[in-house]
Design a protein around this motif. Structure first.
Motif, PDB file in Angstrom:
ATOM      1  N   ASN A 154      -3.282  -5.835  -6.181  1.00  0.00           N
ATOM      2  CA  ASN A 154      -4.329  -6.261  -7.102  1.00  0.00           C
ATOM      3  C   ASN A 154      -5.587  -5.432  -6.884  1.00  0.00           C
ATOM      4  OD1 ASN A 154      -6.140  -7.554  -8.749  1.00  0.00           O
ATOM      5  ND2 ASN A 154      -5.842  -9.585  -7.884  1.00  0.00           N
ATOM      6  N   GLY A 155      -5.643  -4.291  -7.545  1.00  0.00           N
ATOM      7  CA  GLY A 155      -6.802  -3.423  -7.420  1.00  0.00           C
ATOM      8  C   GLY A 155      -8.054  -4.022  -8.015  1.00  0.00           C
ATOM      9  N   ALA A 156      -7.897  -4.844  -9.059  1.00  0.00           N
ATOM     10  CA  ALA A 156      -9.063  -5.457  -9.707  1.00  0.00           C
ATOM     11  C   ALA A 156      -9.747  -6.471  -8.804  1.00  0.00           C
ATOM     12  CB  ALA A 156      -8.645  -6.122 -11.014  1.00  0.00           C
ATOM     13  N   GLY A 157      -9.022  -6.993  -7.810  1.00  0.00           N
ATOM     14  CA  GLY A 157      -9.601  -7.955  -6.882  1.00  0.00           C
ATOM     15  C   GLY A 157     -10.012  -7.362  -5.565  1.00  0.00           C
ATOM     16  N   THR A 158     -10.125  -6.051  -5.517  1.00  0.00           N
ATOM     17  CA  THR A 158     -10.321  -5.368  -4.240  1.00  0.00           C
ATOM     18  C   THR A 158     -11.682  -5.643  -3.604  1.00  0.00           C
ATOM     19  OG1 THR A 158     -10.050  -3.211  -3.160  1.00  0.00           O
ATOM     20  CG2 THR A 158     -11.280  -3.239  -5.214  1.00  0.00           C
ATOM     21  N   LEU A 159     -12.662  -6.097  -4.399  1.00  0.00           N
ATOM     22  CA  LEU A 159     -13.999  -6.368  -3.860  1.00  0.00           C
ATOM     23  C   LEU A 159     -14.136  -7.771  -3.288  1.00  0.00           C
ATOM     24  CD1 LEU A 159     -16.199  -4.895  -6.760  1.00  0.00           C
ATOM     25  CD2 LEU A 159     -15.421  -3.714  -4.697  1.00  0.00           C
ATOM     26  N   ASN A 160     -13.121  -8.614  -3.494  1.00  0.00           N
ATOM     27  CA  ASN A 160     -13.323 -10.050  -3.329  1.00  0.00           C
ATOM     28  C   ASN A 160     -12.833 -10.623  -2.008  1.00  0.00           C
ATOM     29  OD1 ASN A 160     -14.268  -9.804  -5.912  1.00  0.00           O
ATOM     30  ND2 ASN A 160     -12.400 -10.532  -6.871  1.00  0.00           N
ATOM     31  N   PHE A 161     -13.039  -9.889  -0.929  1.00  0.00           N
ATOM     32  CA  PHE A 161     -12.692 -10.342   0.404  1.00  0.00           C
ATOM     33  C   PHE A 161     -13.973 -10.532   1.209  1.00  0.00           C
ATOM     34  CE2 PHE A 161      -9.006  -8.283  -1.312  1.00  0.00           C
ATOM     35  CZ  PHE A 161      -7.935  -9.019  -0.841  1.00  0.00           C
ATOM     36  N   PRO A 162     -13.913 -11.280   2.299  1.00  0.00           N
ATOM     37  CA  PRO A 162     -15.136 -11.486   3.084  1.00  0.00           C
ATOM     38  C   PRO A 162     -15.789 -10.174   3.490  1.00  0.00           C
ATOM     39  CG  PRO A 162     -13.401 -12.938   3.858  1.00  0.00           C
ATOM     40  CD  PRO A 162     -12.760 -12.003   2.861  1.00  0.00           C
ATOM     41  N   GLY A 163     -17.097 -10.189   3.571  1.00  0.00           N
ATOM     42  CA  GLY A 163     -17.827  -9.011   4.036  1.00  0.00           C
ATOM     43  C   GLY A 163     -17.804  -8.944   5.544  1.00  0.00           C
ATOM     44  N   GLY A 164     -16.648  -8.645   6.082  1.00  0.00           N
ATOM     45  CA  GLY A 164     -16.387  -8.695   7.527  1.00  0.00           C
ATOM     46  C   GLY A 164     -15.173  -9.557   7.742  1.00  0.00           C
ATOM     47  N   GLY A 165     -15.375 -10.773   8.141  1.00  0.00           N
ATOM     48  CA  GLY A 165     -14.279 -11.726   8.240  1.00  0.00           C
ATOM     49  C   GLY A 165     -13.308 -11.414   9.354  1.00  0.00           C
ATOM     50  N   PRO A 166     -12.177 -12.126   9.389  1.00  0.00           N
ATOM     51  CA  PRO A 166     -11.243 -12.001  10.506  1.00  0.00           C
ATOM     52  C   PRO A 166     -10.533 -10.655  10.561  1.00  0.00           C
ATOM     53  CG  PRO A 166     -10.307 -13.382   8.785  1.00  0.00           C
ATOM     54  CD  PRO A 166     -11.739 -13.152   8.417  1.00  0.00           C
ATOM     55  N   LEU A 167     -10.480  -9.940   9.430  1.00  0.00           N
ATOM     56  CA  LEU A 167      -9.774  -8.666   9.404  1.00  0.00           C
ATOM     57  C   LEU A 167     -10.684  -7.500   9.062  1.00  0.00           C
ATOM     58  CD1 LEU A 167      -6.463  -9.787   7.627  1.00  0.00           C
ATOM     59  CD2 LEU A 167      -6.792  -9.276  10.048  1.00  0.00           C
TER      60      LEU A 167
END
Length: 566
Positions: free
Chosen positions: A280-293
């Motif tokens: 899902n390239g369209a959702g590529t921005l939507n992860f935590p800004g840091g986070g567990p990974l």
């Protein structure tokens, strides 16, 4: 098998060019000659390319690529469900979308427009090829192409309102510059009606069937307030179709539940080894800004308003009229190293499968520590929450985590364009609004959704010996009036489908977007108090449609006309 199918999709797009038709461009024929494609294999290849266009990934697309995808996440940021997220200075064009500073040259509008017309042209290429093949029965393939063309046109219709219809004949004659005098519902209905009779009823993962076509036709009727027609079809799908609710709500958003009994029509994303062209390239921005990974980029943050909507009363029912009067306690303005006292009031358990809050388990990665995982600062408009439905589970990272061209995450989680929970609530809405309302049936359908939420496994606390919050949910006892039923059904759609890209379009078709969004902006400004919400515009009638991209108008030689107010 899934991975092999999507490798073939990528190859097909490269070979045929069917995924790269811009609205006013004449696409190259591709590496294969027309005669080489005039057979069953050619039809299947082009049909695969038409499905492939659903994710927005295509050659020579125009506009913002992240806006092109079929999950429509960025439209939620116009609504009361989500903020753009991240810092205010990151991606000014999307900040302008959220704050209602809409310019006709904004590349987010062009990104979706371009992707959808690429899909329309890919479908027309299938239909044209079928017309050229002399031998063979292509009834099923024609039905799938008609369904997909209706889907792409449905999306164009609900985004832009006044859009041109591009026919097979237009494609053949390179006549892409068609006028846009008004809605194209008649053409959408015609394609879906033929698809319902052409398609088989068998459920095949990632493919349309007659049940899905009927559900979309019912949805098209519902958008036009043809309530009786909508109810007939949607109720048929509910009562006699092969679909049912998953026992676990979360299985609509994880690898384990992909293509399950609730998934009716989904974009089949997959994470590949190396770069994940099929993620899902369209959702590529939507992860935590840091986070567990150590992910990027902190976009698509749920609002305080959405979180507040999940409050319940002592009877386990939503606070339909008063949810915004009290706030679910958040850690806004509090750093992760500082103490925080969580909210102890009653909550719908779907909240913590939809929104990630401080102190609550984050998809198996452990408790969300708060600000440490939030890229936005306290002075940004984005608030303290993270999305969850689009994020893979900790025990499915290997199956669902892929990478993009700059090391970004391209998730392999399918996106349900339509799931049975959605159709149940559409059928309930039609039951309330039809000429002879059936409130008991509407009650039954809403309560099926609520009962699933009541009986599902709740998010557990860190010790694993109890629920993570004070969850309380019960089905409704009755719908005493049509007005109450209408309010309950609409509210249930928000609770069930929050952060799935439906909210703005629901508000628009109900005719309440102006009132709801302006009220939300004022309330959110008070909650996210360290930010300057005076930068938000006022939602007016013109915002019920996105503007026709100025690039498309210019490329059409002025044949296209702009939507009112722009």
């Amino acid at each position: 098998m899934k991975k092999k199918i999507f490798y073939s999709i990528t190859l097909t797009c490269m070979m045929l060019g069917a995924c790269s038709d811009d609205f006013t461009e004449i696409a190259p024929t591709g590496a294969l000659s027309d005669s080489a494609l005039q057979n069953a294999t050619g039809v299947d290849l082009k049909l695969t390319a038409a499905y492939s266009a659903m994710d927005g990934e295509r050659i020579s697309r125009q506009g913002e690529g992240v806006a092109a995808g079929g999950d429509n996440w960025w439209t939620d940021v116009v609504s009361d469900d989500a903020h753009r997220g991240s810092t205010d200075s990151d991606n000014t064009a999307l900040f302008q979308v959220e704050t209602l500073d809409w310019q006709t040259g904004n590349n987010w509008f062009l990104g979706r427009w371009s992707a959808l017309y690429g899909g329309v042209n890919a479908c027309n290429a299938v239909l044209d090829l079928i017309n050229q093949v002399e031998d063979g029965d292509f009834t099923q393939q024609k039905g799938e192409a008609l369904f997909l063309r209706a889907y792409y046109n449905f999306e164009l219709q609900k985004f832009f309102g006044n859009v041109p219809f591009i026919s097979v004949e237009n494609l053949v004659n390179f006549e892409f510059n068609q006028p846009n005098p008004g809605p194209i519902w008649a053409q959408i209905e015609a394609d879906l009606q033929e698809a319902t009779t052409s398609l088989g009823s068998d459920v095949v993962n990632g493919r349309a069937n007659s049940w899905v076509a009927k559900a979309f036709l019912g949805k098209a009727y519902l958008y036009q307030e043809k309530w009786d027609d909508a109810f007939t079809l949607l109720n048929e799908v509910v009562t006699t179709g092969p679909y049912s609710l998953n026992t676990e709500f979360v299985n609509n958003f994880n690898f384990a539940g992909e293509n399950s009994s609730e998934s009716m029509f989904a974009i089949q994303f997959v994470s590949d080894d190396g770069r994940s062209f099929n993620g899902n390239g369209a959702g590529t921005l939507n992860f935590p800004g840091g986070g567990p990974l150590g992910t990027c980029c902190g976009f698509y943050q749920p609002t305080q308003d959405l979180v507040n909507a999940y409050q319940t009363d002592a009877a386990g029912l939503p606070l339909l009229d008063t949810f915004a009067a009290t706030d679910v306690t958040s850690d806004y303005g509090i750093n992760s190293t500082e103490d925080f006292t969580p909210f102890t009031g009653l909550l719908d358990p779907r909240l913590d499968y939809t929104v990630s809050r401080r102190g609550i388990d984050y998809n198996g990665f452990g408790p969300n520590p708060g600000k440490e995982w939030i890229r936005a600062g306290f002075s940004d408009v984005s608030g303290p929450y993270l999305p969850k439905k689009n994020i893979y589970q900790a025990d499915e990272v290997d199956a669902n985590r892929g990478t993009g061209g700059w090391g970004s995450d391209w998730s392999g989680i399918n996106y349900n364009v339509m799931r049975f929970g959605d159709v149940l609530l559409l059928a309930a809405e039609a039951a309330v609004e039809k000429s002879s309302p059936n409130l008991p049936l509407a009650l039954s359908y809403v309560n099926q959704v609520r009962t699933r939420a009541q009986n599902m496994t709740y998010i557990q606390n860190e010790a694993g010996d109890g629920a993570a919050a004070n969850y309380q949910i019960q089905p409704y006892g009755s719908f005493p009036t049509a007005a109450f039923a209408r309010k309950a059904v609409r509210f249930e759609r928000r609770l069930e489908l929050g952060m799935e890209g439906h909210r703005l379009f629901d508000l628009r078709r109900w005719g309440v977007a102006q009132q709801v969004i302006n009220t939300y902006i004022a309330n959110e400004a008070a909650d996210i108090s360290k930010s300057d919400y005076s930068r938000f515009g006022t939602y007016t009638e013109k915002f019920d449609l996105f503007p026709i991209p100025i690039n498309a108008i210019d490329q059409s030689g002025g044949i296209l006309t702009q939507n009112p107010g722009y």
